[in-house]
Design a protein around this motif. Structure first.
Motif, mmCIF file in Angstrom:
data_model
loop_
_atom_site.group_PDB
_atom_site.id
_atom_site.type_symbol
_atom_site.label_atom_id
_atom_site.label_comp_id
_atom_site.label_asym_id
_atom_site.label_seq_id
_atom_site.Cartn_x
_atom_site.Cartn_y
_atom_site.Cartn_z
ATOM 1 N N SER A 199 45.239 15.678 -88.793
ATOM 2 C CA SER A 199 44.588 16.162 -89.692
ATOM 3 C C SER A 199 43.087 16.965 -89.461
ATOM 4 O O SER A 199 42.827 17.997 -89.977
ATOM 5 N N LEU A 200 42.637 16.166 -88.352
ATOM 6 C CA LEU A 200 41.245 16.806 -87.975
ATOM 7 C C LEU A 200 41.569 17.818 -86.648
ATOM 8 O O LEU A 200 40.646 18.554 -86.498
ATOM 9 N N GLY A 201 42.841 17.647 -86.154
ATOM 10 C CA GLY A 201 43.025 18.608 -84.784
ATOM 11 C C GLY A 201 42.839 17.669 -83.784
ATOM 12 O O GLY A 201 42.014 16.504 -83.664
ATOM 13 N N ALA A 202 43.594 18.130 -82.490
ATOM 14 C CA ALA A 202 43.396 17.380 -81.411
ATOM 15 C C ALA A 202 42.953 18.556 -80.144
ATOM 16 O O ALA A 202 43.708 19.691 -79.991
ATOM 17 N N LYS A 203 41.553 18.701 -79.747
ATOM 18 C CA LYS A 203 41.341 19.795 -78.867
ATOM 19 C C LYS A 203 42.070 19.985 -77.759
ATOM 20 O O LYS A 203 42.308 21.251 -77.495
ATOM 21 N N PRO A 204 42.519 18.837 -76.995
ATOM 22 C CA PRO A 204 43.415 19.312 -75.885
ATOM 23 C C PRO A 204 44.716 20.041 -76.211
ATOM 24 O O PRO A 204 45.230 21.085 -75.479
ATOM 25 N N ILE A 205 45.287 19.478 -77.532
ATOM 26 C CA ILE A 205 46.430 20.369 -77.800
ATOM 27 C C ILE A 205 46.109 21.751 -78.421
ATOM 28 O O ILE A 205 46.770 22.843 -77.916
ATOM 29 N N ASN A 206 45.167 21.840 -79.097
ATOM 30 C CA ASN A 206 44.676 23.252 -79.482
ATOM 31 C C ASN A 206 44.344 24.141 -78.277
ATOM 32 O O ASN A 206 44.803 25.334 -78.342
ATOM 33 N N GLU A 207 43.638 23.669 -77.334
ATOM 34 C CA GLU A 207 43.423 24.499 -76.183
ATOM 35 C C GLU A 207 44.930 25.000 -75.395
ATOM 36 O O GLU A 207 44.918 25.906 -75.051
ATOM 37 N N VAL A 209 47.758 25.122 -76.778
ATOM 38 C CA VAL A 209 48.598 25.984 -77.725
ATOM 39 C C VAL A 209 47.902 27.266 -77.749
ATOM 40 O O VAL A 209 48.611 28.348 -77.864
ATOM 41 N N ALA A 210 46.547 27.363 -77.647
ATOM 42 C CA ALA A 210 46.074 28.650 -77.784
ATOM 43 C C ALA A 210 46.471 29.472 -76.318
ATOM 44 O O ALA A 210 46.760 30.741 -76.424
ATOM 45 N N GLY A 211 46.646 28.747 -75.333
ATOM 46 C CA GLY A 211 47.054 29.472 -74.117
ATOM 47 C C GLY A 211 48.655 30.051 -74.242
ATOM 48 O O GLY A 211 49.055 31.131 -73.890
ATOM 49 N N LEU A 212 49.294 29.153 -74.809
ATOM 50 C CA LEU A 212 50.750 29.575 -75.395
ATOM 51 C C LEU A 212 51.011 30.815 -76.158
ATOM 52 O O LEU A 212 51.851 31.564 -76.139
ATOM 53 N N ILE A 213 50.053 30.487 -77.252
ATOM 54 C CA ILE A 213 50.137 31.860 -78.096
ATOM 55 C C ILE A 213 49.626 33.139 -77.671
ATOM 56 O O ILE A 213 50.164 34.178 -77.851
ATOM 57 N N LYS A 214 48.672 32.948 -76.703
ATOM 58 C CA LYS A 214 48.153 34.116 -75.917
ATOM 59 C C LYS A 214 49.247 34.750 -75.169
ATOM 60 O O LYS A 214 49.720 35.963 -74.991
ATOM 61 N N TYR A 215 50.168 33.682 -74.578
ATOM 62 C CA TYR A 215 51.536 34.242 -73.680
ATOM 63 C C TYR A 215 52.161 34.945 -74.497
ATOM 64 O O TYR A 215 53.284 36.117 -73.775
ATOM 65 N N GLU A 239 38.429 31.174 -80.583
ATOM 66 C CA GLU A 239 39.193 31.365 -79.223
ATOM 67 C C GLU A 239 40.272 32.342 -79.243
ATOM 68 O O GLU A 239 40.485 33.197 -78.255
ATOM 69 N N LEU A 240 41.183 32.264 -80.233
ATOM 70 C CA LEU A 240 42.211 33.321 -80.375
ATOM 71 C C LEU A 240 41.897 34.695 -80.487
ATOM 72 O O LEU A 240 42.695 35.509 -80.056
ATOM 73 N N GLU A 241 40.961 35.251 -81.477
ATOM 74 C CA GLU A 241 40.241 36.071 -81.558
ATOM 75 C C GLU A 241 39.999 36.515 -80.243
ATOM 76 O O GLU A 241 40.168 38.080 -79.801
ATOM 77 N N ARG A 242 39.141 35.686 -79.396
ATOM 78 C CA ARG A 242 38.715 36.124 -78.080
ATOM 79 C C ARG A 242 39.858 36.585 -77.143
ATOM 80 O O ARG A 242 39.631 37.652 -76.409
ATOM 81 N N LYS A 243 40.699 35.622 -77.162
ATOM 82 C CA LYS A 243 42.038 35.737 -76.233
ATOM 83 C C LYS A 243 42.993 36.985 -76.582
ATOM 84 O O LYS A 243 43.465 37.627 -75.798
ATOM 85 N N CYS A 244 43.328 36.978 -77.921
ATOM 86 C CA CYS A 244 44.158 37.722 -78.153
ATOM 87 C C CYS A 244 43.951 39.087 -79.109
ATOM 88 O O CYS A 244 44.958 39.906 -79.363
ATOM 89 N N GLY A 245 42.664 39.024 -79.686
ATOM 90 C CA GLY A 245 42.341 40.054 -80.698
ATOM 91 C C GLY A 245 43.185 39.909 -81.680
ATOM 92 O O GLY A 245 42.876 38.839 -82.597
ATOM 93 N N VAL A 246 44.105 40.527 -82.200
ATOM 94 C CA VAL A 246 44.707 40.564 -83.385
ATOM 95 C C VAL A 246 46.103 39.588 -83.151
ATOM 96 O O VAL A 246 46.759 40.015 -82.254
ATOM 97 N N LEU A 247 46.497 38.644 -84.046
ATOM 98 C CA LEU A 247 47.786 37.952 -83.974
ATOM 99 C C LEU A 247 48.801 38.880 -84.477
ATOM 100 O O LEU A 247 48.550 39.471 -85.518
ATOM 101 N N ALA A 248 49.656 38.686 -83.764
ATOM 102 C CA ALA A 248 51.233 39.151 -84.141
ATOM 103 C C ALA A 248 51.520 38.510 -85.494
ATOM 104 O O ALA A 248 51.196 37.296 -85.946
ATOM 105 N N ASP A 249 52.372 39.167 -86.455
ATOM 106 C CA ASP A 249 52.694 38.584 -87.526
ATOM 107 C C ASP A 249 53.475 37.477 -87.608
ATOM 108 O O ASP A 249 53.490 36.602 -88.462
ATOM 109 N N GLU A 250 54.098 37.268 -86.730
ATOM 110 C CA GLU A 250 55.028 36.217 -86.503
ATOM 111 C C GLU A 250 54.153 34.971 -86.091
ATOM 112 O O GLU A 250 54.786 33.868 -85.844
ATOM 113 N N LEU A 328 52.780 23.842 -70.690
ATOM 114 C CA LEU A 328 53.077 23.830 -71.994
ATOM 115 C C LEU A 328 53.937 25.173 -72.191
ATOM 116 O O LEU A 328 55.093 24.910 -72.664
ATOM 117 N N ILE A 329 53.428 26.134 -71.662
ATOM 118 C CA ILE A 329 54.421 27.282 -71.517
ATOM 119 C C ILE A 329 55.765 27.198 -70.979
ATOM 120 O O ILE A 329 56.866 27.711 -71.262
#
Length: 372
Positions: A199-207, A209-215, A239-250, A328-329
């Motif tokens: 519920s609060l989030g886990a920073k290592p997982i977020n980081e 997963v951000a790489g996975l989403i960018k991929y 972070e995702l805005e910086r790495k990816c710009g606009v996220l895909a609809d998926e 993770l990827i």
């Protein structure tokens, strides 16, 4: 029948008690439910909100350190424990419960121990593969021990053999339908990745997963729903805005998943921590998973939980110290590029599931009531 629960500190100790209480009330509406917890922890909000009588004792846990501040805190803990036992005895004599059930956390210690001394029927429910200190201390004294994972048996000294009952799982998850869930989310046949870190989030997982989403952001290969948590959401969004710009609809980034029954039912792969209730939900839903146990919990119990599914061929385990976006990827690609592997893992998870946990626990409670 009057059932008194004792447990708290975390949702993992409180929610099983509330689930059991709710099932008992559904079977016997006239049953009286009471609860003893602490005034400052989560149970002080969740239990009254569920409509049950709530009573408090003042207890705290020991600090595993020999620093001056830790020693002072541990002396205070001992003093509180003595007072808590006296308070527990007073409450038990006033409330006169037929059965006392502990669901973990240090608050359950003085209540269960005192109840056993008073001749009240007692039981404990241990959610994890590696039992907590309180559970291990109480095990020789209580009448029945209910285990969510049979692996916990070898860590305890018992006066009676335990009952394997599983963890109570929300009814919505037991009834969840994959195709209906995917239709509700507007998905086609492409795989859905579901990831979250609490519920609060886990920073290592977020980081990671951000790489996975960018991929896979613009690949069109996968759907992905990720909950970054209340504290992690703003940073991950940036972070995702910086790495990816606009996220895909998926791809959907959320703060919290409030329709977990739908998302879990629709998912092909789940990336998450290894809390006991979460693992029970993965098993009930038959989901392949990549588990990243929290190293910050008592006795490293999430690692032991995760290994119960890994050893059944139902999950991959990546310890947080080894977690990188590249690892993770690679793990996600290996699983989702081979549907048969993910499907087999899901089937193995399903085979480990105990879907009638509430019924098993209720049966034990009725047996104890008949013996009083």
């Amino acid at each position: 029948m009057h059932i008194l629960f004792a447990g708290g500190g975390t949702a993992g100790h409180i929610n099983p008690a509330l689930a059991i209480a709710g099932y008992i009330k559904s079977q016997e509406p006239d049953t009286k439910i009471s609860y003893i917890g602490t005034e400052r922890n989560l149970e002080s909000r969740l239990v009254p909100a569920a409509g049950y009588d709530f009573y408090t004792i003042d207890v705290s846990g020991f600090v595993r350190s020999f620093s001056p501040s830790a020693i002072a805190k541990n002396v205070s803990t001992v003093i509180k424990a003595v007072k808590a036992s006296s308070r527990a005895k007073k409450l038990l004599k006033e409330l006169k419960p037929d059965i006392v059930i502990g669901t973990g956390g240090y608050v359950s210690g003085p209540v269960l121990r005192t109840a056993a001394k008073l001749g009240i029927k007692t039981a404990i429910h241990e959610q994890n593969a590696f039992p907590g200190l309180t559970t291990k201390a109480l095990a020789p004294d209580v009448d029945r021990i209910m285990l969510a994972m049979p692996e916990a048996r070898k860590f305890m000294k018992l006066k009676t053999e335990p009952d394997n009952v599983g963890n109570p799982v929300r009814r919505e998850l037991l009834l969840a339908d994959r195709e209906a869930a995917r239709k509700k989310l507007g998905l086609d046949s492409r795989p859905l990745i579901l990831s979250f870190g609490g519920s609060l989030g886990a920073k290592p997982i977020n980081e990671a997963v951000a790489g996975l989403i960018k991929y896979h952001n613009n690949s069109g290969k996968y759907y992905h729903i990720h909950a970054a948590g209340r504290t992690g959401y703003p940073d991950m969004k940036a972070e995702l805005e910086r790495k990816c710009g606009v996220l895909a609809d998926e791809i959907k980034l959320r703060e919290y998943i409030d329709d977990m029954d739908v998302c879990m039912a629709a998912a092909d792969l789940v990336i998450c921590r290894a809390g006991a209730i979460t693992l029970s939900e993965l098993s009930v839903c038959g989901k392949a998973s990549i588990l990243i146990p929290s190293p910050y919990v008592a006795e490293n119990h999430q690692y032991h939980n995760a290994m119960t599914l890994k050893n059944r061929g139902a999950a991959l385990v990546i310890e947080e110290k080894d977690l990188t976006e590249e690892r993770l990827i690679k793990s996600v690609e290996e699983l989702l590029s081979d549907p048969e592997t993910a499907s087999r893992m899901g089937k193995n998870a399903k085979e480990a599931a105990i879907v009638d946990s509430n019924e098993r626990i209720y049966k034990i409670i009725k047996e104890l009531y008949a013996q009083k």
